[in-house]
Design an enzyme around this catalytic site. Structure first.
Site, PDB file in Angstrom:
ATOM      1  N   ASP A  83       0.872  -1.172   0.000  1.00  0.00           N
ATOM      2  CA  ASP A  83       0.000   0.000   0.000  1.00  0.00           C
ATOM      3  C   ASP A  83       0.908   1.220   0.000  1.00  0.00           C
ATOM      4  O   ASP A  83       1.659   1.444   0.954  1.00  0.00           O
ATOM      5  CB  ASP A  83      -0.885  -0.041   1.254  1.00  0.00           C
ATOM      6  CG  ASP A  83      -1.822   1.161   1.356  1.00  0.00           C
ATOM      7  OD1 ASP A  83      -1.534   2.212   0.747  1.00  0.00           O
ATOM      8  OD2 ASP A  83      -2.833   1.042   2.076  1.00  0.00           O
ATOM      9  N   VAL A  84       0.850   2.019  -1.080  1.00  0.00           N
ATOM     10  CA  VAL A  84       1.802   3.124  -1.223  1.00  0.00           C
ATOM     11  C   VAL A  84       1.614   4.210  -0.162  1.00  0.00           C
ATOM     12  O   VAL A  84       2.493   5.047   0.022  1.00  0.00           O
ATOM     13  CB  VAL A  84       1.749   3.782  -2.631  1.00  0.00           C
ATOM     14  CG1 VAL A  84       2.201   2.802  -3.699  1.00  0.00           C
ATOM     15  CG2 VAL A  84       0.369   4.355  -2.934  1.00  0.00           C
ATOM     16  N   ASN A 110       2.520   5.860  -9.990  1.00  0.00           N
ATOM     17  CA  ASN A 110       1.259   5.820 -10.738  1.00  0.00           C
ATOM     18  C   ASN A 110       0.023   5.580  -9.875  1.00  0.00           C
ATOM     19  O   ASN A 110      -1.058   6.061 -10.206  1.00  0.00           O
ATOM     20  CB  ASN A 110       1.355   4.728 -11.813  1.00  0.00           C
ATOM     21  CG  ASN A 110       0.003   4.401 -12.413  1.00  0.00           C
ATOM     22  OD1 ASN A 110      -0.501   5.125 -13.276  1.00  0.00           O
ATOM     23  ND2 ASN A 110      -0.625   3.325 -11.941  1.00  0.00           N
ATOM     24  N   TYR A 183      -9.579  14.903  -5.286  1.00  0.00           N
ATOM     25  CA  TYR A 183      -8.722  14.398  -6.383  1.00  0.00           C
ATOM     26  C   TYR A 183      -7.937  15.544  -7.028  1.00  0.00           C
ATOM     27  O   TYR A 183      -6.717  15.464  -7.210  1.00  0.00           O
ATOM     28  CB  TYR A 183      -9.606  13.688  -7.417  1.00  0.00           C
ATOM     29  CG  TYR A 183      -8.839  13.062  -8.560  1.00  0.00           C
ATOM     30  CD1 TYR A 183      -8.288  11.789  -8.448  1.00  0.00           C
ATOM     31  CD2 TYR A 183      -8.672  13.739  -9.771  1.00  0.00           C
ATOM     32  CE1 TYR A 183      -7.589  11.203  -9.502  1.00  0.00           C
ATOM     33  CE2 TYR A 183      -7.977  13.161 -10.829  1.00  0.00           C
ATOM     34  CZ  TYR A 183      -7.443  11.896 -10.691  1.00  0.00           C
ATOM     35  OH  TYR A 183      -6.751  11.326 -11.731  1.00  0.00           O
ATOM     36  N   LYS A 187      -3.781  16.183  -7.210  1.00  0.00           N
ATOM     37  CA  LYS A 187      -2.972  16.306  -8.432  1.00  0.00           C
ATOM     38  C   LYS A 187      -2.310  17.687  -8.507  1.00  0.00           C
ATOM     39  O   LYS A 187      -1.175  17.803  -9.002  1.00  0.00           O
ATOM     40  CB  LYS A 187      -3.825  16.031  -9.672  1.00  0.00           C
ATOM     41  CG  LYS A 187      -4.387  14.606  -9.733  1.00  0.00           C
ATOM     42  CD  LYS A 187      -3.293  13.530  -9.741  1.00  0.00           C
ATOM     43  CE  LYS A 187      -3.865  12.135  -9.942  1.00  0.00           C
ATOM     44  NZ  LYS A 187      -2.828  11.081  -9.926  1.00  0.00           N
TER      45      LYS A 187
HETATM   46  P1  NAD Z   1      -6.972   2.170 -12.256  1.00  0.00           P
HETATM   47  O1  NAD Z   1      -8.022   2.195 -11.220  1.00  0.00           O
HETATM   48  O2  NAD Z   1      -7.089   1.209 -13.386  1.00  0.00           O
HETATM   49  O3  NAD Z   1      -5.535   1.983 -11.617  1.00  0.00           O
HETATM   50  C1  NAD Z   1      -5.176   2.493 -10.367  1.00  0.00           C
HETATM   51  C2  NAD Z   1      -4.160   1.571  -9.768  1.00  0.00           C
HETATM   52  O4  NAD Z   1      -3.721   2.093  -8.499  1.00  0.00           O
HETATM   53  C3  NAD Z   1      -4.754   0.182  -9.502  1.00  0.00           C
HETATM   54  O5  NAD Z   1      -3.808  -0.790  -9.913  1.00  0.00           O
HETATM   55  C4  NAD Z   1      -4.933   0.181  -7.993  1.00  0.00           C
HETATM   56  O6  NAD Z   1      -4.855  -1.131  -7.444  1.00  0.00           O
HETATM   57  C5  NAD Z   1      -3.735   1.024  -7.571  1.00  0.00           C
HETATM   58  N1  NAD Z   1      -3.845   1.520  -6.197  1.00  0.00           N
HETATM   59  C6  NAD Z   1      -4.874   2.224  -5.650  1.00  0.00           C
HETATM   60  N2  NAD Z   1      -4.602   2.470  -4.352  1.00  0.00           N
HETATM   61  C7  NAD Z   1      -3.393   1.918  -4.092  1.00  0.00           C
HETATM   62  C8  NAD Z   1      -2.567   1.839  -2.947  1.00  0.00           C
HETATM   63  N3  NAD Z   1      -2.957   2.384  -1.767  1.00  0.00           N
HETATM   64  N4  NAD Z   1      -1.378   1.215  -3.039  1.00  0.00           N
HETATM   65  C9  NAD Z   1      -0.971   0.640  -4.206  1.00  0.00           C
HETATM   66  N5  NAD Z   1      -1.727   0.685  -5.322  1.00  0.00           N
HETATM   67  C10 NAD Z   1      -2.916   1.307  -5.256  1.00  0.00           C
HETATM   68  O7  NAD Z   1      -6.932   3.665 -12.824  1.00  0.00           O
HETATM   69  P2  NAD Z   1      -5.948   4.365 -13.878  1.00  0.00           P
HETATM   70  O8  NAD Z   1      -6.802   5.210 -14.711  1.00  0.00           O
HETATM   71  O9  NAD Z   1      -5.052   3.401 -14.514  1.00  0.00           O
HETATM   72  O10 NAD Z   1      -5.136   5.343 -12.905  1.00  0.00           O
HETATM   73  C11 NAD Z   1      -3.722   5.307 -12.787  1.00  0.00           C
HETATM   74  C12 NAD Z   1      -3.222   6.714 -12.499  1.00  0.00           C
HETATM   75  O11 NAD Z   1      -3.512   7.552 -13.622  1.00  0.00           O
HETATM   76  C13 NAD Z   1      -3.850   7.383 -11.283  1.00  0.00           C
HETATM   77  O12 NAD Z   1      -2.861   8.114 -10.567  1.00  0.00           O
HETATM   78  C14 NAD Z   1      -4.859   8.338 -11.910  1.00  0.00           C
HETATM   79  O13 NAD Z   1      -5.126   9.435 -11.074  1.00  0.00           O
HETATM   80  C15 NAD Z   1      -4.123   8.733 -13.165  1.00  0.00           C
HETATM   81  N6  NAD Z   1      -4.975   9.288 -14.216  1.00  0.00           N
HETATM   82  C16 NAD Z   1      -5.869   8.515 -14.890  1.00  0.00           C
HETATM   83  C17 NAD Z   1      -6.637   9.107 -15.902  1.00  0.00           C
HETATM   84  C18 NAD Z   1      -7.627   8.328 -16.722  1.00  0.00           C
HETATM   85  O14 NAD Z   1      -8.347   8.933 -17.531  1.00  0.00           O
HETATM   86  N7  NAD Z   1      -7.731   7.027 -16.592  1.00  0.00           N
HETATM   87  C19 NAD Z   1      -6.491  10.460 -16.194  1.00  0.00           C
HETATM   88  C20 NAD Z   1      -5.571  11.213 -15.477  1.00  0.00           C
HETATM   89  C21 NAD Z   1      -4.817  10.617 -14.496  1.00  0.00           C
END
Ligand code: NAD
Length: 285
Positions: A83-84, A110, A183, A187
Site C-alpha cells: 500500500d503506497v 502511478n 482528487y 494532483k
Molecule cells: P486504475 O483504477 O485502473 O488503476 C489504479 C491503480 O492504483 C490500480 O492498480 C490500484 O490497485 C492502484 N492503487 C490504488 N490504491 C493503491 C494503494 N494504496 N497502493 C498501491 N496501489 C494502489 O486507474 P488508472 O486510470 O489506470 O489510474 C492510474 C493513475 O492515472 C492514477 O494516478 C490516476 O489518477 C491517473 N490518471 C488517470 C486518468 C484516466 O483517464 N484514466 C487520467 C488522469 C490521471
C-alpha cells in the site's frame, strides 16, 4: 497500395530512428500496475528492456497478468504487494526490488484513486483517503527512490542520470474539478511536489517529471465512456475527438525515462488530445 503510404506522401512514412531497447539494463518500480495505465506503463518499460517491479494493492490476478506479459516480452518482472500510503510497506517494496534486481533506476509513481463526493457532503475520510494514496503515496515512494539514487550515483554505462522519477498527475493538476475536490487537490499537490523535488535533487543528476493524462480508457473512469451518450459528452471536452488508450501513456513514460529525454527535468507532459486547450473556445468563443 502500400499500407504505409499516404495519398499526400507517396513514400512510405517510416520511423527515422530504428527501434532499440531504450531502458536495457535498468530496473523500474511502477506503483499500481495491476490495472489500467500502470499496467500499460509496466509492460512498455518491459518492452524497452527494463526489469520491472509490478506493485499492486489487492489485485493479485491483475499483477500476475502484468508480470506474465513483461516476461513474454523477454524482460524480468516480479509482483510486490504494498500500500503506497504506508511508509513501512513502501520501504519493504524498495527492499524487495533491490534484492531482486540490485538497484532501482526508475520510479513511476502511478497508483491513484478517486473517492468522489459533492464538496458540501465530503467526509474527512473521503478527503484523507485520496490525499493519502495520491499525494502522500507519491511522496513516500519518491523519497525512497531519491535515497537509492543518491546513494548509488550515476553509472554512465547504464544511464546519464542517477535515477528517474515520473509522477502520474492528471489534467486536473491545472483544471479545477467540481465534485472531485479531493482528487484535483491531490494532483495540484503532485505538480508542486514534483517541481520542488526536481529543483532539490537535480545536482545529484536525478530527473523528476510528471505525465498528465486526459481521459484514458481505464476502470477509474468507466462512466465517462461506457455508453455512446457518455462518450459523446466526453468528446466535447477533447479537441482531438477520441479517448486515449493506456499504452499511449506507457510509450511516453518509457521515452521520458530514457536517456533520449535526459534534458527534460521538472516538467509536466500533458497527454490529453488537447483537453487543456480550453475546448469551450473551439468554435471561436
Ligand atoms: P486504475 O483504477 O485502473 O488503476 C489504479 C491503480 O492504483 C490500480 O492498480 C490500484 O490497485 C492502484 N492503487 C490504488 N490504491 C493503491 C494503494 N494504496 N497502493 C498501491 N496501489 C494502489 O486507474 P488508472 O486510470 O489506470 O489510474 C492510474 C493513475 O492515472 C492514477 O494516478 C490516476 O489518477 C491517473 N490518471 C488517470 C486518468 C484516466 O483517464 N484514466 C487520467 C488522469 C490521471
Amino acid at each position: 497500395m502500400d499500407p504505409q503510404s499516404h495519398p499526400q506522401y507517396p513514400e512510405p512514412i517510416l520511423p527515422r530512428v530504428p527501434k532499440r531497447a531504450l531502458l536495457a539494463g535498468q530496473s523500474a518500480i511502477v506503483t499500481g500496475s495491476s490495472s489500467g495505465i500502470g499496467k500499460a506503463v509496466a509492460i512498455e518499460l518491459g518492452k524497452a528492456g527494463a526489469s520491472v517491479v509490478v506493485n499492486y494493492g489487492h489485485d493479485t490476478k491483475g499483477a500476475q497478468e502484468c508480470v506474465d506479459a513483461i516476461i513474454a516480452e523477454g524482460s524480468r518482472a516480479i509482483a510486490v504487494q504494498a500500500d503506497v500510503s504506508k511508509e513501512a510497506e513502501v520501504q519493504g517494496m524498495f527492499a524487495a526490488a533491490k534484492k531482486e534486481f540490485g538497484t532501482v533506476d526508475i520510479l513511476v509513481n502511478n497508483a491513484g484513486l478517486q473517492v468522489d463526493s459533492p464538496f458540501i457532503d465530503m467526509t474527512l475520510a473521503q478527503w484523507q483517503k485520496v490525499i493519502d494514496v495520491n499525494l502522500t503515496g507519491q511522496f513516500l515512494c519518491a523519497r525512497e527512490a531519491v535515497r537509492e539514487f543518491r546513494a548509488r550515483g550515476v553509472r554512465p554505462e547504464i544511464s546519464c542520470a542517477a535515477g528517474k522519477i515520473i509522477c502520474m498527475s492528471s489534467v486536473h493538476e491545472v483544471i479545477p474539478w467540481a465534485g472531485h475536490v479531493n482528487y484535483a487537490t491531490s494532483k495540484g499537490g503532485v505538480m508542486l511536489m514534483m517541481k520542488s523535488i526536481a529543483q532539490e535533487v537535480a545536482p545529484w543528476r536525478i530527473r523528476v517529471n510528471s505525465v498528465a493524462p486526459g481521459a484514458i480508457r481505464t476502470p477509474i473512469n468507466t462512466q465517462a465512456w461506457d455508453t455512446p451518450e457518455h462518450y459523446a459528452a466526453l468528446l466535447k471536452l477533447i479537441p482531438y475527438k477520441r479517448i486515449g488508450e493506456p499504452d499511449e501513456i506507457g510509450r511516453a513514460v518509457a521515452w521520458l525515462a530514457s536517456d533520449d529525454a535526459d534534458y527534460i527535468h521538472g516538467t509536466t507532459l500533458f497527454i490529453d488530445g488537447g483537453m487543456t486547450l480550453y475546448p469551450g473556445f473551439e468554435a471561436g468563443g
